[in-house]
Design a protein around this motif. Structure first.
Motif, PDB file in Angstrom:
ATOM      1  N   ASP A  43       0.873  -1.107  -0.086  1.00 48.60           N
ATOM      2  CA  ASP A  43      -0.077   0.032  -0.013  1.00 48.60           C
ATOM      3  C   ASP A  43       0.893   1.232   0.010  1.00 48.60           C
ATOM      4  O   ASP A  43       1.729   1.452   0.974  1.00 48.60           O
ATOM      5  CB  ASP A  43      -1.093   0.102   1.224  1.00 48.60           C
ATOM      6  CG  ASP A  43      -1.916  -0.829   1.019  1.00 48.60           C
ATOM      7  OD1 ASP A  43      -2.768  -1.053   0.195  1.00 48.60           O
ATOM      8  OD2 ASP A  43      -2.023  -2.005   2.169  1.00 48.60           O
ATOM      9  N   GLY A  45       1.379   5.605  -0.900  1.00 55.48           N
ATOM     10  CA  GLY A  45       0.777   6.973  -1.133  1.00 55.48           C
ATOM     11  C   GLY A  45       1.715   7.523  -2.443  1.00 55.48           C
ATOM     12  O   GLY A  45       2.389   7.037  -2.974  1.00 55.48           O
ATOM     13  N   PHE A  49       4.636   5.784  -4.197  1.00 57.00           N
ATOM     14  CA  PHE A  49       4.295   5.438  -5.626  1.00 57.00           C
ATOM     15  C   PHE A  49       5.396   6.070  -6.609  1.00 57.00           C
ATOM     16  O   PHE A  49       6.092   5.263  -7.443  1.00 57.00           O
ATOM     17  CB  PHE A  49       3.180   6.102  -5.888  1.00 57.00           C
ATOM     18  CG  PHE A  49       2.527   6.055  -7.696  1.00 57.00           C
ATOM     19  CD1 PHE A  49       1.959   4.593  -8.033  1.00 57.00           C
ATOM     20  CD2 PHE A  49       2.970   6.899  -8.343  1.00 57.00           C
ATOM     21  CE1 PHE A  49       1.740   4.742  -9.386  1.00 57.00           C
ATOM     22  CE2 PHE A  49       2.674   6.854  -9.732  1.00 57.00           C
ATOM     23  CZ  PHE A  49       1.941   5.811 -10.183  1.00 57.00           C
ATOM     24  N   VAL A  62       0.473  -1.896 -10.800  1.00 55.31           N
ATOM     25  CA  VAL A  62      -0.303  -0.933  -9.723  1.00 55.31           C
ATOM     26  C   VAL A  62      -1.679  -1.128  -9.895  1.00 55.31           C
ATOM     27  O   VAL A  62      -2.571  -1.156 -11.066  1.00 55.31           O
ATOM     28  CB  VAL A  62      -0.046   0.634  -9.826  1.00 55.31           C
ATOM     29  CG1 VAL A  62      -0.932   1.618  -8.935  1.00 55.31           C
ATOM     30  CG2 VAL A  62       1.304   0.928 -10.003  1.00 55.31           C
ATOM     31  N   PHE A  64      -4.840   0.561  -9.055  1.00 57.76           N
ATOM     32  CA  PHE A  64      -5.624   1.746  -8.703  1.00 57.76           C
ATOM     33  C   PHE A  64      -7.115   1.253  -8.171  1.00 57.76           C
ATOM     34  O   PHE A  64      -7.857   0.856  -8.793  1.00 57.76           O
ATOM     35  CB  PHE A  64      -5.826   2.760  -9.965  1.00 57.76           C
ATOM     36  CG  PHE A  64      -4.407   3.085 -10.334  1.00 57.76           C
ATOM     37  CD1 PHE A  64      -4.150   4.370  -9.789  1.00 57.76           C
ATOM     38  CD2 PHE A  64      -3.819   2.605 -11.392  1.00 57.76           C
ATOM     39  CE1 PHE A  64      -2.793   4.858 -10.212  1.00 57.76           C
ATOM     40  CE2 PHE A  64      -2.366   3.081 -11.860  1.00 57.76           C
ATOM     41  CZ  PHE A  64      -2.053   4.203 -11.183  1.00 57.76           C
ATOM     42  N   LEU A  95      -2.586   1.436  -4.711  1.00 60.40           N
ATOM     43  CA  LEU A  95      -2.771   2.920  -4.743  1.00 60.40           C
ATOM     44  C   LEU A  95      -4.165   3.510  -4.559  1.00 60.40           C
ATOM     45  O   LEU A  95      -4.997   3.218  -5.450  1.00 60.40           O
ATOM     46  CB  LEU A  95      -2.273   3.852  -5.745  1.00 60.40           C
ATOM     47  CG  LEU A  95      -2.148   5.270  -5.786  1.00 60.40           C
ATOM     48  CD1 LEU A  95      -1.139   5.729  -4.663  1.00 60.40           C
ATOM     49  CD2 LEU A  95      -2.225   5.945  -7.097  1.00 60.40           C
ATOM     50  N   THR A  97      -7.060   5.723  -4.638  1.00 60.82           N
ATOM     51  CA  THR A  97      -7.462   6.814  -5.513  1.00 60.82           C
ATOM     52  C   THR A  97      -8.074   8.024  -4.615  1.00 60.82           C
ATOM     53  O   THR A  97      -8.115   8.903  -5.083  1.00 60.82           O
ATOM     54  CB  THR A  97      -8.218   6.422  -6.664  1.00 60.82           C
ATOM     55  OG1 THR A  97      -9.377   5.824  -6.382  1.00 60.82           O
ATOM     56  CG2 THR A  97      -7.523   5.351  -7.655  1.00 60.82           C
ATOM     57  N   ALA A 100      -5.084   9.732  -2.878  1.00 54.60           N
ATOM     58  CA  ALA A 100      -4.052   9.970  -3.988  1.00 54.60           C
ATOM     59  C   ALA A 100      -4.799  10.491  -5.285  1.00 54.60           C
ATOM     60  O   ALA A 100      -4.696  10.014  -6.345  1.00 54.60           O
ATOM     61  CB  ALA A 100      -3.173   9.210  -4.406  1.00 54.60           C
TER      62      ALA A 100
END
Length: 147
Positions: A43, A45, A49, A62, A64, A95, A97, A100
């Motif tokens: 995991d 941020g 990333f 990745v 999302f 990630l 969303t 981020a």
């Protein structure tokens, strides 16, 4: 001796240089001495990333996703299983969303889950929609091989 590759530590984010032939030998981080591969998605941020996408020489996959997304929740166990099958050939990230949003906008993430493959800091492939573990592994391996 095979060409050296850079691998970002999943624990301390240090960049490690090692022989490509040693990836499967359970290498440890030169800074924190923990394993460079954990057989599960990380995991991250926005900062994590950027570090993993920009500094890993191995492909980075990745996911999302968002916490409110039903298909994302359903795919999470499959993505975790895929990580155990795809490491150490590639790094898998998750990630959020919602956390981020700027990154999601920058990469034009319009539906979730969306899986994207990055090589040498650049996106090379993308697939929207939930997949099972077998589909994830097959798709990721095909993209990593350039097919």
């Amino acid at each position: 001796m095979s060409d050296p590759v850079h691998v970002v530590c999943p624990h301390c984010d240090a960049v490690n240089r090692l022989s490509a032939g040693r990836l499967a030998d359970q290498p440890v981080c030169g800074k924190c001495a923990l394993g460079l591969f954990v057989a599960q998605p990380l995991d991250v941020g926005a900062e994590g990333f950027a570090r993993h996408i920009g500094r890993n020489d191995i492909p980075v996959l990745v996911d999302f996703w968002a916490p409110w997304c039903g298909p994302c929740k359903m795919m999470a166990p499959a993505y975790k299983l895929a990580a155990s099958q795809l490491e150490p050939a590639m790094r898998l990230l998750k990630l959020d969303t919602e956390q981020a949003q700027e990154l999601a906008a920058r990469y034009t993430i319009r539906s979730i889950p969306t899986i994207a493959m990055f090589k040498n800091g650049r996106e090379v492939a993308r697939q929207a929609g939930a997949m099972d573990a077998g589909g994830l592994v097959a798709w990721a391996r095909a993209q990593a091989a350039g097919r």
